[in-house]
Design an enzyme around this catalytic site. Structure first.
Site, PDB file in Angstrom:
ATOM      1  N   LYS A   1      -9.132  13.429   7.225  1.00 19.60           N
ATOM      2  CA  LYS A   1      -9.637  13.294   8.602  1.00 19.60           C
ATOM      3  C   LYS A   1     -11.020  13.928   8.743  1.00 19.60           C
ATOM      4  CE  LYS A   1      -5.447  12.242  11.003  1.00 19.60           C
ATOM      5  NZ  LYS A   1      -4.113  12.803  11.101  1.00 19.60           N
TER       6      LYS A   1
ATOM      7  N   LYS B   1      -5.334  -0.995   4.228  1.00 20.87           N
ATOM      8  CA  LYS B   1      -4.058  -0.645   4.828  1.00 20.87           C
ATOM      9  C   LYS B   1      -4.147  -0.742   6.359  1.00 20.87           C
ATOM     10  CE  LYS B   1      -0.778   3.010   5.387  1.00 20.87           C
ATOM     11  NZ  LYS B   1      -0.310   4.324   5.241  1.00 20.87           N
TER      12      LYS B   1
ATOM     13  N   LYS C   1      -4.034   2.110  13.003  1.00 22.06           N
ATOM     14  CA  LYS C   1      -4.690   2.173  14.317  1.00 22.06           C
ATOM     15  C   LYS C   1      -6.109   2.685  14.151  1.00 22.06           C
ATOM     16  CE  LYS C   1      -1.367   5.059  15.596  1.00 22.06           C
ATOM     17  NZ  LYS C   1       0.072   5.050  15.428  1.00 22.06           N
TER      18      LYS C   1
HETATM   19  P1  ADP Z   1      -1.574   4.725  11.760  1.00 24.03           P
HETATM   20  O1  ADP Z   1      -2.136   4.740  10.366  1.00 24.03           O
HETATM   21  O2  ADP Z   1      -1.716   3.412  12.392  1.00 24.03           O
HETATM   22  O3  ADP Z   1      -2.122   5.859  12.605  1.00 24.03           O
HETATM   23  P2  ADP Z   1       0.751   6.366  11.532  1.00 24.03           P
HETATM   24  O4  ADP Z   1       0.051   7.248  10.565  1.00 24.03           O
HETATM   25  O5  ADP Z   1       1.023   6.886  12.904  1.00 24.03           O
HETATM   26  O6  ADP Z   1      -0.028   4.968  11.618  1.00 24.03           O
HETATM   27  O7  ADP Z   1       2.108   5.903  10.859  1.00 24.03           O
HETATM   28  C1  ADP Z   1       3.380   5.901  11.461  1.00 24.03           C
HETATM   29  C2  ADP Z   1       4.376   5.422  10.427  1.00 24.03           C
HETATM   30  O8  ADP Z   1       4.089   4.061  10.043  1.00 24.03           O
HETATM   31  C3  ADP Z   1       4.338   6.233   9.127  1.00 24.03           C
HETATM   32  O9  ADP Z   1       5.659   6.412   8.656  1.00 24.03           O
HETATM   33  C4  ADP Z   1       3.539   5.379   8.179  1.00 24.03           C
HETATM   34  O10 ADP Z   1       3.886   5.570   6.852  1.00 24.03           O
HETATM   35  C5  ADP Z   1       3.877   3.965   8.642  1.00 24.03           C
HETATM   36  N1  ADP Z   1       2.726   3.080   8.409  1.00 24.03           N
HETATM   37  C6  ADP Z   1       1.531   3.128   9.033  1.00 24.03           C
HETATM   38  N2  ADP Z   1       0.693   2.168   8.602  1.00 24.03           N
HETATM   39  C7  ADP Z   1       1.384   1.484   7.651  1.00 24.03           C
HETATM   40  C8  ADP Z   1       1.076   0.364   6.828  1.00 24.03           C
HETATM   41  N3  ADP Z   1      -0.099  -0.247   6.900  1.00 24.03           N
HETATM   42  N4  ADP Z   1       2.023  -0.069   5.977  1.00 24.03           N
HETATM   43  C9  ADP Z   1       3.219   0.535   5.904  1.00 24.03           C
HETATM   44  N5  ADP Z   1       3.577   1.592   6.654  1.00 24.03           N
HETATM   45  C10 ADP Z   1       2.684   2.071   7.525  1.00 24.03           C
END
Ligand code: ADP
Ligand code: TRP
Length: 329
Positions: free
Chosen positions: A113, A195, A198
């Site tokens: 981050k 990947k 958000k």
């Molecule tokens: P973001 O990257 O959108 O902020 P989060 O980090 O809040 O998402 O992830 C919430 C959950 O969703 C976690 O368990 C994460 O491993 C899963 N996750 C997020 N993005 C993906 C993705 N592209 N493919 C598979 N799992 C994901």
């Protein structure tokens, strides 16, 4: 012995296909199995990045509704808002006094981050410690998470150990993680092929539909090769998205047409239309359920309140044990 499963999700945006296939779907499927299932909305954690009270309130509700609309049964799983159990912040403090700075300094998520330009606040730094408190507060046995959370669960294991060793006690139970095995589900690509996340702005909201969905899917990055040119489907991430929805026969049929090329081969636009329809169809029932829940906020409030009461009772027991062990009672 009954196992306790626990996981959390941050309400920092509308949930996307990556969240669904990488986390939510498995969590809901697990909650149909034996055991105690605890799922919460990590609103305290979201404060490290979100500073808009109304937005946060709305996203907490959307997140709860998403789980319920996608099939989480509140009779089988406890669903609550993290901040309804303030005991986790007390436990976090206790953990902070037995954890070395070095452990947190090694956190990949924090370093990533910062590298991406985030201004570090103390909360972002101690994020894994609050997450450890979340896990340890409920005597969790198993923590279903995505790959990116592995290090955080390992830190929770370490912190449980530090506390127990320092106070020669067994207050905190060592949690184990439960990882999604399928590679396809672990890394759902976004519209740019990275990947889906958000924070990269490349996500597709699971309840997107109609024109907005068509537009979003239309933005999936492809190349300028014409349909008749034979292509290697394994090089097209569009197929990784299609693979989430289509059955094996249909998927291999599309792939072989693309591989062969020629007059009748489908172009990217055609494949995208199929994806759009498949997304709409897959979430059709959940979309309806979401609208029902949006129209009956008291139903959602009651589920969250009942969940909070159950979760809090458990966390209070663990907190009391921990306070006693270190001499605060
Ligand atoms: P973001 O990257 O959108 O902020 P989060 O980090 O809040 O998402 O992830 C919430 C959950 O969703 C976690 O368990 C994460 O491993 C899963 N996750 C997020 N993005 C993906 C993705 N592209 N493919 C598979 N799992 C994901
Ligand atoms: N950090 C997790 C994520 O971003 C969310 C989370 C907070 C969590 N506390 C947790 C996950 C405890 C599992 C257990 O996805």
């Amino acid at each position: 012995m009954t196992k306790t499963y626990l996981s959390g999700i941050q309400p920092s945006g509308l949930l996307h296909l990556g969240n669904y296939f990488g986390a939510i779907r498995q969590q809901i499927a697990l909650s149909e199995q034996d055991g105690e299932h605890f799922y919460f909305i990590a609103d305290y954690h979201s404060l490290t990045s979100l500073r808009d009270a109304d937005k946060l309130r709305e996203l907490v509700r959307e997140t709860a509704i998403t789980y319920l609309a996608c099939g989480l049964d509140p009779e089988k799983a406890v669903l609550w808002r993290q901040s309804d159990v303030p005991e986790v912040t007390e436990i976090q403090w206790l953990l902070s006094t037995v954890t070395g700075m070095g452990l947190l300094e090694r956190a990949h998520s924090y370093k990533d981050k910062i590298a991406n330009g985030a201004k570090p606040n103390v909360g972002l730094f101690t994020y894994p410690m609050l997450m450890a408190a979340d896990i340890l507060a409920y005597d969790s046995d198993l923590v279903p998470v995505g790959k990116d959370q592995v290090q955080h669960v390992e830190m929770a294991q370490d912190m449980a150990g530090y506390f127990n060793q320092n106070y020669k006690t067994e207050v905190f139970k060592r949690p184990e993680m439960l990882l999604e095995k399928s590679e396809t589900m672990q890394k759902v690509p976004g519209i740019d092929g990275q990947k889906m996340s958000k924070s990269y702005g490349n996500d597709i909201w699971i309840f997107e539909e109609g024109k907005a969905l068509k537009k979003r899917v239309g933005k999936i990055v492809t190349d300028s090769r014409p349909p008749e040119e034979p292509k290697d489907p394994s090089e097209l991430f569009l197929f990784d998205l299609l693979a989430l929805f289509l059955d094996a026969d249909e998927l291999s049929d599309w792939k072989s047409q693309v591989e062969k090329g020629g007059e009748s081969a489908p172009g990217y636009g055609h494949l995208k239309m199929r994806l759009k329809d498949a997304i709409e169809e897959h979430f059709a029932e959940a979309r309806e359920k979401r609208l029902e829940l949006l129209a009956t906020p008291s139903v959602v409030d009651e589920i969250l309140a009942a969940g909070a009461a159950k979760a809090r009772a458990r966390a209070q027991e663990v907190r009391d044990r921990a306070l006693y062990a270190c001499g605060l009672r």
